[in-house]
Design an enzyme around this catalytic site. Structure first.
Site, PDB file in Angstrom:
ATOM      1  N   TYR A 143      32.493  25.870   2.927  1.00  0.00           N
ATOM      2  CA  TYR A 143      31.985  25.261   1.788  1.00  0.00           C
ATOM      3  C   TYR A 143      31.899  25.968   0.593  1.00  0.00           C
ATOM      4  O   TYR A 143      31.918  25.852  -0.714  1.00  0.00           O
ATOM      5  CB  TYR A 143      30.946  24.310   1.829  1.00  0.00           C
ATOM      6  CG  TYR A 143      31.146  22.828   2.350  1.00  0.00           C
ATOM      7  CD1 TYR A 143      31.873  22.550   3.431  1.00  0.00           C
ATOM      8  CD2 TYR A 143      30.590  21.667   1.792  1.00  0.00           C
ATOM      9  CE1 TYR A 143      32.026  21.355   3.995  1.00  0.00           C
ATOM     10  CE2 TYR A 143      30.872  20.389   2.177  1.00  0.00           C
ATOM     11  CZ  TYR A 143      31.656  20.082   3.404  1.00  0.00           C
ATOM     12  OH  TYR A 143      31.832  19.017   3.687  1.00  0.00           O
ATOM     13  N   LYS A 192      33.394  26.191  17.553  1.00  0.00           N
ATOM     14  CA  LYS A 192      35.037  26.427  17.929  1.00  0.00           C
ATOM     15  C   LYS A 192      35.350  27.931  18.311  1.00  0.00           C
ATOM     16  O   LYS A 192      36.001  28.764  18.012  1.00  0.00           O
ATOM     17  CB  LYS A 192      35.967  25.902  16.816  1.00  0.00           C
ATOM     18  CG  LYS A 192      37.278  25.916  16.984  1.00  0.00           C
ATOM     19  CD  LYS A 192      37.484  24.521  18.085  1.00  0.00           C
ATOM     20  CE  LYS A 192      39.114  24.540  18.268  1.00  0.00           C
ATOM     21  NZ  LYS A 192      39.356  23.603  19.416  1.00  0.00           N
ATOM     22  N   ASP A 224      35.938  19.770  19.219  1.00  0.00           N
ATOM     23  CA  ASP A 224      36.681  18.576  19.776  1.00  0.00           C
ATOM     24  C   ASP A 224      36.126  17.998  20.696  1.00  0.00           C
ATOM     25  O   ASP A 224      36.127  16.943  20.622  1.00  0.00           O
ATOM     26  CB  ASP A 224      38.183  19.141  19.679  1.00  0.00           C
ATOM     27  CG  ASP A 224      38.263  20.384  20.815  1.00  0.00           C
ATOM     28  OD1 ASP A 224      37.227  20.946  21.157  1.00  0.00           O
ATOM     29  OD2 ASP A 224      39.265  20.825  21.021  1.00  0.00           O
ATOM     30  N   ASP A 248      29.405  17.816   8.678  1.00  0.00           N
ATOM     31  CA  ASP A 248      30.059  17.012   7.702  1.00  0.00           C
ATOM     32  C   ASP A 248      30.858  16.000   8.500  1.00  0.00           C
ATOM     33  O   ASP A 248      30.524  14.799   8.493  1.00  0.00           O
ATOM     34  CB  ASP A 248      30.917  17.784   6.775  1.00  0.00           C
ATOM     35  CG  ASP A 248      31.167  16.548   5.577  1.00  0.00           C
ATOM     36  OD1 ASP A 248      30.666  15.465   5.184  1.00  0.00           O
ATOM     37  OD2 ASP A 248      32.578  16.572   5.078  1.00  0.00           O
ATOM     38  N   ASP A 252      29.468  11.695   9.953  1.00  0.00           N
ATOM     39  CA  ASP A 252      30.029  10.712   9.672  1.00  0.00           C
ATOM     40  C   ASP A 252      30.423   9.898  11.082  1.00  0.00           C
ATOM     41  O   ASP A 252      30.332   8.631  11.059  1.00  0.00           O
ATOM     42  CB  ASP A 252      31.573  10.882   8.772  1.00  0.00           C
ATOM     43  CG  ASP A 252      31.121  10.841   7.296  1.00  0.00           C
ATOM     44  OD1 ASP A 252      30.003  11.071   6.993  1.00  0.00           O
ATOM     45  OD2 ASP A 252      32.324  10.229   6.603  1.00  0.00           O
TER      46      ASP A 252
END
Ligand code: IPM
Ligand code: MG
Length: 356
Positions: A143, A192, A224, A248, A252
């Site tokens: 970001y 990751k 994942d 982020d 959600d």
């Protein structure tokens, strides 16, 4: 009587409606617990672009830095979607997070017993419910990394980069370990590391710090797999810690299994206590100004403010209990009603106020 100065960043879309709801709830709970609030509104996002040509005016930054705490609605909308990156409303959100040094983002996702029917997961999967605290790094990573446009091998190309320093990883992982220590003592660090260098450094530091917290059970999980596990068996999780971008996305996902994204509050904190409090959902331009939005995520964000910023545990708990009671009684806004008759934003707010 105690008096707290709160900067209000209503923003765009449903932002003004849901912030107004939370203000009314704070005023009600304040009367009950003898706490006074002074609310000062500041412009942010598209509203600020329209009024003064920039998404995060200096006056807003100064107002937030001087306030005891900040309550934010949401920013963004189709009207400003075609502006260049540095002028987009979302840039203001990143800007205020950076200006206040809010590196910790706490996003609790729990299944309210009353909302089990709204959870899209099979009944046997959520039989034990879930209560997850997602700790998201908020001021670093992709970001905030170097970005731009250049001429590449195939012509026009854009790039964003992810960088994490040891300092940034250490401080967020420490917050997560401390958080886990106060809860069920289980921390899952999501990365990751099979592909990304930043994740390998992240994982190394997690292991170093975990050694200082022998009472906390620390596990690594690839992002994942974490996305899959959240819908396969969410009750396995207690505290999650992850980078800005993974946080982020996963928050959600976590919100959806609670029944609605309209339920999830968040607290963004720096080393101090004041912080910024906001629902995790966006500005929902499709329902803006229609008195349809679910105000609960913002109301619960106000409860988090009372708890984290002001140590007003009882006042925070009366808000949470009121929300619980109203949901138990079967009241629903449209996002939770599946087409059945639903309460408006103001009606839901009124129910919660009455329950306080
Ligand atoms: C959030 C939002 C923001 C983010 C956007 C609006 C910049 O999605 O708070 O989760 O990505 O952090
Ligand atoms: Mg998001």
């Amino acid at each position: 009587m105690k008096n707290y100065n709160i900067a209000l960043l209503k923003g765009d879309g449903i932002g003004p409606e849901i912030v107004d709801s939370a203000v009314r709830v704070l005023e009600t709970v304040g009367k009950k617990h003898e706490i006074a609030f002074t609310f000062t509104p500041y412009l942010i996002g598209g509203a600020a672009i329209d009024a003064c040509g920039e998404p995060l005016p200096q006056a807003t930054v100064e107002g937030c830095l001087q306030a005891d705490s900040v309550l934010l609605g949401a920013v963004g909308g189709p009207k400003w979607d075609t502006l260049p990156g540095h002028l987009r409303p979302e840039k203001a959100l990143l800007g205020i997070r950076a200006a206040m040094g809010l590196f910790t983002n706490l996003r609790p996702a729990k299944l309210y017993p009353a909302l089990k029917g709204e959870c899209p997961l099979r009944e046997d999967i959520v039989a034990n419910g879930f209560d997850i605290m997602l700790v998201r790094e908020l001021t670093g990573g992709i970001y905030f990394g170097e970005r731009g446009y250049r001429e590449g091998k195939y012509g026009e190309e854009a790039y964003d980069t992810e960088a994490y320093s040891r300092m940034e990883i250490e401080r967020i992982v420490r917050v997560a370990l401390e958080t886990a220590r106060k809860r069920n003592k289980k921390l899952t660090s999501i990365d990751k590391a099979n592909v990304l260098e930043t994740s390998r450094l992240w994982r190394k530091i997690v292991h170093e710090l975990a050694a200082e917290y022998p009472d906390v059970e620390v596990t690594d999980m690839l992002v994942d797999n974490a996305a899959m596990q959240l819908v396969r068996n969410p009750s396995q999780f207690d505290v999650l810690v992850t980078s800005n971008m993974f946080g982020d996305i996963l928050s959600d996902e976590a919100s959806q299994i609670t029944g609605s994204i309209g339920m999830l509050p968040s607290a963004s904190l720096n080393d101090g206590k004041r912080g910024l409090y906001e629902p995790i959902h966006g500005s929902a331009p499709d329902i803006a100004g229609q008195n349809k939005a679910n105000p609960i995520a913002t109301i619960l964000s106000a409860a988090m403010m009372l708890l984290y910023a002001f140590d007003e545990k009882e006042a925070a708990e009366s808000i949470v209990a009121a929300v619980d009671g109203v949901l138990e009684a079967g009241y629903r806004t449209a996002d939770l009603a599946h087409g059945a008759p639903a309460l408006t934003t103001t009606e839901m707010t009124e129910k919660i106020i009455q329950a306080i």
